[in-house]
Design an enzyme around this catalytic site. Sequence first.
Site, mmCIF file in Angstrom:
data_model
loop_
_atom_site.group_PDB
_atom_site.id
_atom_site.type_symbol
_atom_site.label_atom_id
_atom_site.label_comp_id
_atom_site.label_asym_id
_atom_site.label_seq_id
_atom_site.Cartn_x
_atom_site.Cartn_y
_atom_site.Cartn_z
ATOM 1 C CE LYS A 22 -1.727 1.549 3.880
ATOM 2 N NZ LYS A 22 -2.519 1.905 5.067
ATOM 3 C CB SER A 23 3.824 2.224 2.073
ATOM 4 O OG SER A 23 3.236 1.931 3.305
ATOM 5 C CB SER A 170 6.925 8.697 8.946
ATOM 6 O OG SER A 170 6.112 7.657 8.444
ATOM 7 C CD GLN A 171 0.511 8.150 6.112
ATOM 8 O OE1 GLN A 171 -0.418 8.948 6.047
ATOM 9 N NE2 GLN A 171 0.321 6.853 6.151
ATOM 10 C CB SER A 197 7.231 5.279 10.949
ATOM 11 O OG SER A 197 6.264 5.241 11.953
ATOM 12 C CG ASP A 313 1.269 -0.055 9.803
ATOM 13 O OD1 ASP A 313 0.853 0.617 10.765
ATOM 14 O OD2 ASP A 313 1.221 0.349 8.637
ATOM 15 C CE LYS A 340 0.438 3.991 12.202
ATOM 16 N NZ LYS A 340 1.162 3.967 10.935
ATOM 17 N NE ARG A 344 -4.110 0.164 13.099
ATOM 18 C CZ ARG A 344 -3.440 0.187 11.957
ATOM 19 N NH1 ARG A 344 -2.147 0.459 11.952
ATOM 20 N NH2 ARG A 344 -4.059 -0.065 10.816
ATOM 21 N NE ARG A 386 -1.351 -2.463 8.688
ATOM 22 C CZ ARG A 386 -1.125 -3.120 7.564
ATOM 23 N NH1 ARG A 386 -1.296 -4.424 7.495
ATOM 24 N NH2 ARG A 386 -0.716 -2.481 6.483
#
Length: 427
Positions: A22-23, A170-171, A197, A313, A340, A344, A386
């Site tokens: 996906k990334s 980190s995105q 990350s 993840d 996320k 989570r 997930r």
Amino acid sequence: MESLTLQPIARVDGTINLPGSKSVSNRALLLAALAHGKTVLTNLLDSDDVRYMLNALKALGVSYTLSADRTRCEIIGNGGPLHAKSALELFLGNAGTAMRPLAAALCLGSNDIVLTGEPRMKERPIGHLVDALRLGGAKITYLEQENYPPLRLQGGFTGGNVDVDGSVSSQFLTALLMTAPLAPEDTVIRIKGDLVSKPYIDITLNLMKTFGVEIENQHYQQFVVKGGQSYQSPGTYLVEGDASSASYFLAAAAIKGGTVKVTGIGRNSMQGDIRFADVLEKMGATICWGDDYISCTRGELNAIDMDMNHIPDAAMTIATAALFAKGNTTLRNIYNWRVKETDRLFAMATELRKVGAEVEEGHDFIRITPPEKLKFAEIATYNDHRMAMCFSLVALSDTAVTILDPKCTAKTFPDYFEQLARISQAA
């Protein structure tokens, strides 16, 4: 609500060909759209998050063709920043890998674009990215709640000195890095706080290099990006298998192998989540590495106490694998689990208790003590792919497990349960 009950699994054995990452898929799609020339992406992931990115690119005038199975995509690059001909609203679901990079890329030049998404997306913070983009001249308005989507983007990003907080996602840095080369001026990005990350930043830098752009990385504390650059198509690009998706099959083998081999990633993969295999090895499983595969064979599993910041993840999979390990497992430095697809940390603690585990949930850690025997439970998945995949591992005990809303795996792995069944032997 739809549900799926998994009966106890006696043994897993076989080979899984991983869907695309996906990334990597969403980064490659955006870079191909911004690049000069035609790019052919192969092994593209077909999932909800990727469809949101593809739909957004189409709305922005990017021309592409998809194969029937949606894993091969030919994209005609725009040869520079993307512009909407008129005011536009883009709905991005709960796809962080679409929301964050597009929020930055669409601040180049002049635009009038609204980015919005599902209710959960409106709870996922984006303020640190917006602050950084504004420092570079971007005009951005919050339409509902300060620091959260939906956003109205009206262009204006020209580069300069920008600071970004690296401690939440980190995105945010990925989005800035991918956008900065196309800004008219040079950009110096300074990182505030501890960068989470880091391996995901390496994916971004690796892809940017593939598309012909180099930047100066000063020990992950400062990045210097020359302005006025352009991305160039690499021609054909093979998307690596998804290393986070590999974690469930490798963990299953560690618990109830046999041996499971995952293909599409290997020792030279750019994804940090391949390091998940090292964690399983540390717990007692046997790992074998190839150039394009990783295999795992069952071992006596022992608890671990580890900092999991580098594989946030895949670390979720260790939380459910801990149910089968001897002793108390502690996963540390995982605060970013809270921002996320759902919180989570809370979700994992809640559902682990349902199957009988003793759990301590801290601000940024989780400690898990497995029960003597797992209990049957209906597992809530919180619309988080997930959670559904992690808790499928409970069936590797002598207890069945019911997964509520199993189709939420469509975010990254639509046929996950079919693939798991393919390598499973019933108890």
